[in-house]
Design a protein around this motif. Structure first.
Motif, mmCIF file in Angstrom:
data_model
loop_
_atom_site.group_PDB
_atom_site.id
_atom_site.type_symbol
_atom_site.label_atom_id
_atom_site.label_comp_id
_atom_site.label_asym_id
_atom_site.label_seq_id
_atom_site.Cartn_x
_atom_site.Cartn_y
_atom_site.Cartn_z
ATOM 1 N N CYS A 170 20.629 30.022 28.799
ATOM 2 C CA CYS A 170 19.538 29.168 28.324
ATOM 3 C C CYS A 170 19.819 28.689 26.900
ATOM 4 O O CYS A 170 19.594 27.518 26.567
ATOM 5 C CB CYS A 170 18.208 29.925 28.373
ATOM 6 S SG CYS A 170 17.742 30.538 30.003
ATOM 7 N N CYS A 210 15.393 23.984 29.373
ATOM 8 C CA CYS A 210 16.466 24.982 29.342
ATOM 9 C C CYS A 210 16.347 26.035 30.421
ATOM 10 O O CYS A 210 17.197 26.941 30.490
ATOM 11 C CB CYS A 210 16.494 25.663 27.976
ATOM 12 S SG CYS A 210 16.812 24.523 26.614
ATOM 13 N N TRP A 231 11.856 24.811 14.283
ATOM 14 C CA TRP A 231 12.124 25.520 15.551
ATOM 15 C C TRP A 231 11.262 26.777 15.609
ATOM 16 O O TRP A 231 11.370 27.666 14.770
ATOM 17 C CB TRP A 231 13.608 25.825 15.626
ATOM 18 C CG TRP A 231 14.087 26.708 16.730
ATOM 19 C CD1 TRP A 231 14.890 27.799 16.603
ATOM 20 C CD2 TRP A 231 13.827 26.562 18.136
ATOM 21 N NE1 TRP A 231 15.150 28.348 17.841
ATOM 22 C CE2 TRP A 231 14.503 27.603 18.806
ATOM 23 C CE3 TRP A 231 13.074 25.650 18.892
ATOM 24 C CZ2 TRP A 231 14.461 27.766 20.182
ATOM 25 C CZ3 TRP A 231 13.028 25.818 20.270
ATOM 26 C CH2 TRP A 231 13.714 26.845 20.903
ATOM 27 N N LEU A 275 20.309 24.914 25.396
ATOM 28 C CA LEU A 275 19.525 24.496 24.251
ATOM 29 C C LEU A 275 20.415 24.012 23.115
ATOM 30 O O LEU A 275 20.144 22.989 22.478
ATOM 31 C CB LEU A 275 18.661 25.678 23.786
ATOM 32 C CG LEU A 275 17.803 25.472 22.553
ATOM 33 C CD1 LEU A 275 16.718 24.437 22.828
ATOM 34 C CD2 LEU A 275 17.173 26.800 22.122
ATOM 35 N N TYR A 331 11.017 23.126 24.602
ATOM 36 C CA TYR A 331 12.280 23.133 25.331
ATOM 37 C C TYR A 331 12.319 24.173 26.448
ATOM 38 O O TYR A 331 13.382 24.454 26.991
ATOM 39 C CB TYR A 331 13.445 23.372 24.360
ATOM 40 C CG TYR A 331 14.017 22.096 23.790
ATOM 41 C CD1 TYR A 331 14.784 21.243 24.582
ATOM 42 C CD2 TYR A 331 13.786 21.733 22.476
ATOM 43 C CE1 TYR A 331 15.308 20.073 24.070
ATOM 44 C CE2 TYR A 331 14.313 20.561 21.943
ATOM 45 C CZ TYR A 331 15.073 19.737 22.752
ATOM 46 O OH TYR A 331 15.604 18.568 22.250
ATOM 47 N N PHE A 362 9.221 27.126 22.676
ATOM 48 C CA PHE A 362 10.191 27.527 23.707
ATOM 49 C C PHE A 362 9.500 28.401 24.746
ATOM 50 O O PHE A 362 9.703 29.611 24.781
ATOM 51 C CB PHE A 362 11.333 28.287 23.021
ATOM 52 C CG PHE A 362 12.601 28.419 23.829
ATOM 53 C CD1 PHE A 362 13.101 27.361 24.569
ATOM 54 C CD2 PHE A 362 13.311 29.606 23.821
ATOM 55 C CE1 PHE A 362 14.285 27.491 25.288
ATOM 56 C CE2 PHE A 362 14.496 29.749 24.536
ATOM 57 C CZ PHE A 362 14.980 28.685 25.265
#
Length: 787
Positions: A311, A232, A331, A315, A228, A261
């Motif tokens: 951000c 983001c 995650w 997300l 992501y 991320f």
């Protein structure tokens, strides 16, 4: 491939330097045989600049000293082939050191040797030795170390353990709990297959790796990796379709999603103006190319925090959309923080200020997403290495669900430059080393990898990795981690994906996200989390022992973050607080906050208290109810409010808050000296908790509006737009026979509701995009509807 390889019934026919440092301490979690072999290093064979030196502190009165070159070779005989723990007693001269280790000619990575005034124990567990004589060689890498002796003990009775296998988020969704339960069920018995997808715009398509695996082995991986970072990033990012692909992978294919991320920041953040677009070339996620401060990112009121929080909000909107679809995500943010080791070895900006700042950022990220932005569909995976210093980076058990290790073992940097070679070691020693380092509390995964080894080696050595997730093919021989034989041969890939040991997509259970052995979360049973980041406020627990036969006291706890939890001794509509006001304060107010579970949703109720002097304050939970909210929206529906009151008076645990204080007309700048010191209920007042339900008559039917005017977003036709409208839209799409216009449920969507619901791309009918638009409106990511 040997006895460990079994073909699947459905299978098709045959169609940089990561080190293995041992922890400084014994390996406590292993049940080892009592017999121990001890070998003095001065009895070893050695070459180069290695010398025997006298040392009164050494066990035999002497030791081996390695300086600028050389090797040390030890011979050890064992009666039975199997897994053994090697423990080296050594010290680094002048600083921490690393040396290369091989056993019977096979590289085992490097051992980390700490700087010390005494010989430290460096455990290297799960080394496979053959029956008879074995050769163990230490080759100079950094040099300048002293070696006393080595012990060898059997690990025949070692166990793979994970004592904490439920989500750390106490409000985790049923789907998230179900996935965690499945992972715990297979941990140590099987390995789950995984593959990272390439980034959008990469050298090939997003499905290339997955089709390669299916064409070669007849199977897709069970886990698909997403990222992501670009989605983001406010500098240049945008919707790359990650969320839609996760929905397809999980909902349509019954797969498991994991996400990392790789979030970029401006290289010159000091001169960056928030909200400004920046070319990709002027951004980075590395540590050395930016002045972006991770500690400030976790500190409210800073420019870094405003950037990072924006951000996280972007997300959260995606995670909220996935949660509404019943989709959990493994995650893995802020990964590989320690990098090359110690406090200054990080490769990424989130680790550039060392372990304390990193842990502060991790906890901030965790609490922001779970507590502030209501993301309860996350399994939090933290990256560790096996350095002696790795534990310093651990955020703590309360903020981690799985510990991952990123294994890139096919690149050798011992000569100072990269040398690629095929290394299919399962890194068993690293697995057990990490398991022991964190006391066997969490499941341990291979969160990224180049080579994934083969099932025969993994099973014979007892490498119990929860899953592997091979990185994508980057477009060159040294980055094609899946298909390049230097990393993974076709034979090993087929053997892995077609073995019974490896779980593939088609073997995941149908009830992966809907197990019968999990229950919806109960907010009343949540407990405050501890924080490992540095704080200046000591926790305070107040237990009142005042003797008064008319009062039964509860408990007030204030944690290190200043969060106050109030526990009343029993449920009561009327409660009492003892509020302490400082000198110069003649008015203060605050709240008792509590989560209210109602009809499958979790509302938040605020009950206000007021004080004009220090002393006891009477609070009626019904009369003093200030508001009920869902997410960021205040509830106006009287039926919901009345139902919330019925639940409210049955609660015993609240969050104590101070909102405002003044001296006359002048507001106080600080609220630090105002606190709730005691709570109690009066005996005889705690029995009647039915007042709310007695004072209001409710009806079980829902008024269905058929007005001609369209109110965009108001799917349930209650006169306002809230998260409840998004939920109804998704219910009507997922279960039209129940919640569609012709459905059986009394709270189904109506024709007018469908007109109202069409608030994104108006005219295309009701879609999931409409529910997403409402969620964005709630999170203030858009200003109005239609989107």
């Amino acid at each position: 491939m040997g006895n460990f390889i079994f073909k699947k019934a459905s299978a098709a026919v045959m169609a940089a330097a990561m080190v293995l440092n041992g922890a400084v301490a014994g390996v406590a979690n292993y049940a080892v045989a009592a017999d121990e072999i001890k070998i003095e290093f001065e009895d070893a064979e050695f070459t180069g600049d290695v010398t025997v030196e006298e040392d009164a502190n050494a066990s035999g009165g002497s030791m081996l000293k390695m300086t600028d070159s050389g090797t040390i070779t030890l011979k050890v005989k064992v009666d039975k082939a199997g897994s053994y723990k090697l423990t080296f007693y050594a010290l680094g001269i002048g600083s921490d050191k690393q040396q290369n280790l091989t056993v019977n000619g096979d590289s085992q990575g490097a051992i980390g040797i700490p700087e010390s005034e005494k010989y430290e124990s460096i455990a290297v567990p799960a080394i496979m030795l053959k029956e008879g004589e074995n050769t163990i060689t230490i080759e100079k890498s950094w040099g300048w170390s002293q070696f006393d002796y080595m012990t060898v003990t059997s690990m025949a009775d070692s166990k793979i353990t994970a004592t904490q296998t439920t989500p750390s988020d106490q409000l985790a969704t049923v789907e998230t709990q179900s996935l965690m339960a499945y992972l715990a069920e297979v941990y140590g018995k099987n390995i789950i297959s995984g593959q990272q997808e390439i980034y959008s715009g990469g050298p090939h398509g997003l499905e290339t790796e997955f089709e390669y695996l299916n064409d070669l082995t007849g199977h897709y991986p069970a886990i698909r990796g997403f990222d992501y970072g670009n989605f983001c990033c406010p500098l240049f990012g945008g919707d790359d379709g990650s969320t839609d692909r996760i929905i397809d992978w999980v909902k349509n294919k019954n797969g498991i999603a994991t996400a990392s991320f790789h979030l970029n920041v401006p290289k010159d953040f000091e001169n960056y103006e928030l909200g400004t677009k920046v070319d990709w070339s002027n951004t980075t996620y590395t540590a050395k190319d930016t002045d972006f401060s991770p500690s400030k990112a976790a500190t409210e009121g800073t420019k870094e925090n405003e950037y990072y929080l924006s951000c996280l909000k972007t997300l959260a909107a995606e995670f909220n959309k996935l949660e509404a679809e019943g989709i959990p995500v493994i995650w893995r943010p802020l990964h590989e923080a320690e990098g090359g080791g110690g406090e200054t070895g990080s490769w990424f900006w989130w680790g550039r200020e060392g372990s304390a700042a990193y842990k502060q950022l991790w906890v901030y990220t965790y609490k922001t997403l779970t507590e502030d932005l209501n993301c309860h569909n996350l399994i939090w995976e933290w990256n560790s290495y096996n350095f002696a210093t790795s534990e310093k980076w651990y955020p703590g058990d309360d903020f981690v669900d799985i510990i991952g290790y990123d294994k890139y073992s096919c690149t050798d940097w011992s000569t100072g430059s990269a040398r690629l070679y095929h290394n299919d070691s399962p890194f068993t020693s690293t697995f057990y080393g990490i398991m022991d380092k964190y006391n066997g509390a969490k499941m341990v995964s291979m969160a990224e990898n180049d080579s994934f080894s083969n099932p025969e080696k993994m099973q014979s050595e007892g490498a119990g990795w929860l899953y592997f997730c091979t990185w994508y093919d980057g477009g060159s021989m040294d980055t094609n981690f899946l298909s390049e034989p230097t990393f993974n041969t076709k034979e090993d890939t087929i053997a892995m994906y077609q073995s019974d040991y490896c779980i593939t997509l088609d073997e995941l259970p149908a009830n992966l996200y809907s197990r019968d052995d999990v229950t919806p979360p109960d907010p009343s049973k949540t407990t405050p989390k501890t924080t490992t980041a540095t704080t200046t406020t000591a926790p305070r627990v107040t237990t009142t022992t005042e003797s008064d036969p008319n009062k039964t006291f509860g408990k007030v706890t204030t944690d290190a973050d200043g969060k106050t939890t109030i526990k009343f001794p029993e449920a009561s509509e009327t409660v009492y607080l003892r509020v302490d006001l400082p000198e110069g304060c003649d008015y203060a107010n605050g709240g008792l906050g509590v989560t209210i579970p109602l009809d499958g949703k979790y509302y938040w109720a605020n009950v206000q208290w007021e004080a004009t002097k220090s002393g006891d304050v009477k609070v009626n939970l019904i009369d003093n109810l200030l508001n009920v909210t869902l997410g960021t929206d205040e509830i106006k529906d009287e039926e919901i409010i009345e139902k919330a009151k019925e639940v409210l008076v049955k609660q015993t645990e609240f969050q104590g808050q101070v909102w405002y204080a003044a001296n006359g007309q002048t507001a106080l700048k600080s609220l630090d000296d105002i606190y709730i010191s005691a709570v109690y209920v009066l005996n005889g007042e705690s029995t009647d908790t039915t007042k709310a339900s007695e004072t209001t008559t409710t009806t079980s039917t829902t008024t269905i509006s058929e007005a001609d005017d369209v109110v965009l977003g108001d799917a349930n036709c209650d006169g306002s737009v809230s998260i409840a409208d998004a939920v109804l839209i998704m219910q009507s799409l997922a279960n039209p026979s129940k919640f569609g216009e012709d459905g059986t449920d009394e709270k189904r969507i109506t024709k007018q509701g469908s007109k109202n619901a069409d608030c994104c791309d108006v005219g295309d009918g009701v879609t999931n995009k409409d529910a997403l638009a409402i969620q964005k409106l709630m999170l203030k990511l858009i200003d109005k509807l239609p989107e």
